[in-house]
Enzyme design. Structure first.
Site, PDB file in Angstrom:
ATOM      1  N   SER A 118       0.948  -1.366   0.030  1.00 50.28           N
ATOM      2  CA  SER A 118       0.130   0.056  -0.073  1.00 50.28           C
ATOM      3  C   SER A 118       0.744   1.291   0.005  1.00 50.28           C
ATOM      4  CB  SER A 118      -0.881   0.001   1.138  1.00 50.28           C
ATOM      5  OG  SER A 118      -1.919   1.003   1.165  1.00 50.28           O
ATOM      6  N   GLU A 215      -2.105  -2.937  -7.988  1.00 53.54           N
ATOM      7  CA  GLU A 215      -3.203  -3.112  -7.134  1.00 53.54           C
ATOM      8  C   GLU A 215      -3.725  -1.662  -6.746  1.00 53.54           C
ATOM      9  OE1 GLU A 215      -3.720  -3.162  -3.430  1.00 53.54           O
ATOM     10  OE2 GLU A 215      -1.597  -2.185  -3.117  1.00 53.54           O
ATOM     11  N   HIS A 281      -4.727  -5.536  -1.087  1.00 55.72           N
ATOM     12  CA  HIS A 281      -5.706  -5.291  -0.163  1.00 55.72           C
ATOM     13  C   HIS A 281      -6.823  -6.369  -0.150  1.00 55.72           C
ATOM     14  CE1 HIS A 281      -3.978  -1.191  -0.628  1.00 55.72           C
ATOM     15  NE2 HIS A 281      -4.148  -1.113   0.683  1.00 55.72           N
TER      16      HIS A 281
END
Length: 311
Positions: A118, A215, A281
């Site tokens: 992330s 992602e 995630h």
């Protein structure tokens, strides 16, 4: 810097010390305690750094002031007794502290394992560009998937201790968006962070030669379109050999809104693309090494490393 195989840090042994830091958002203390317990159960010695549960006095989305987060991270990395550094969570904030790190000191500390995803994408890119060091796009100590999902836990544990047993990556649901096989060096992470990193001091100029891992979370379809278009227009995607897609949590209905954007923007690259590989995630998040030579088989839904993630 284009995508090239990077220096792999050494694997961990029982008794290794792993520092848990918070370079981005604030941490839920109960979740952190649970994560530390999991690491202890693996025979590691986890160290929660002094600042890991701090809060910024003004901005609620930051785990303490930028200078403190940077100092805490650097002290953990440069501690000769620490073998690995694991981020406690993502959120936002790594970009605010990455320019405050002393890269000469980090380089002198030698290769170690860096784990996170992330917002940690900003650190993954900086470590690749400034240190030439391979890192792990893997779960964080207080992330729900790490605390609750055994496959997520085992993927990281195996990568850390027995990397030869984690050479072929992918979940059963992986499928080809564009069929074919490709070889290259793994690069990537969170799409919005890669886009935000363009033209910064720690960003590579191109991902040429790379197997791109992408992602994201909480980005509407038009924002995903905007991010991919920016990477395309900048030339950053020129020379990418293949693309592996992870999760797109809270980005809207996948089949109806997200998948069409990914397909329309990425198929123009003319390279194999696999979706739902199983990282990011998601409820089950595999650990993906960055900076390692690998082969992507979109038809089989696998990413196979040429060498173990850790030396």
């Amino acid at each position: 810097m284009n995508a090239a195989a990077l220096t792999r840090p050494p694997r961990l042994r029982p008794g290794a010390r792993i520092a848990v830091v918070a370079p981005s958002g604030p941490v839920v203390e109960e979740r952190l305690r649970q994560g530390l317990d999991i690491l202890r159960g693996w025979g590691l010695e986890p160290l929660a750094t002094a600042q890991v549960t701090d809060r910024h006095p003004q901005f609620r989305y930051l785990a303490g002031e930028d200078e403190k987060r940077a100092r805490d991270f650097q002290e953990a990395w440069c501690d000769p007794t620490v073998d690995a550094v694991m981020c406690a969570r993502g959120g936002y904030g790594a970009q605010r502290m990455v320019d405050l790190l002393d890269w000469n000191a980090l380089r002198a500390a030698g290769p170690k394992v860096l784990i996170g995803y992330s917002d940690v994408t900003a650190l993954h890119e900086a470590f690749a560009v400034r240190l030439g060091l391979s890192t792990l796009h893997g779960p964080m100590a207080s992330a729900l998937a790490f605390l609750t999902d055994t496959t997520t836990q085992e993927s990281l544990r195996t990568t850390l201790f027995e990397p030869e047993a984690a050479m072929t990556l992918g979940l059963p649901g992986a499928r080809p968006l564009v069929p074919g096989r490709a070889t290259g060096v793994t690069v990537g992470g969170c799409l919005s962070l890669l886009t935000a990193d363009l033209a910064t001091p720690h960003a590579r100029r191109s991902a040429a030669g790379g197997l791109l891992l992408l992602e994201d979370i909480g980005e509407e379809d038009y924002r995903l379109d905007r991010a991919l278009t920016q990477l395309l227009r900048s030339g950053w995607l020129e020379g990418v050999t293949g693309v592996a897609l992870g999760s797109w949590k809270d980005c809207g209905p996948y089949e109806e809104r997200v998948r069409p954007v990914l397909a329309e923007r990425l198929t123009r690259l003319g390279v194999p693309v696999v979706e739902d590989l199983g990282f990011g995630h998601c409820d089950t998040a595999l650990t993906m090494p960055l900076g390692v030579s690998a082969t992507l088989d979109a038809d089989r839904g696998t990413l196979t490393l040429d060498t173990p993630a850790l030396a």
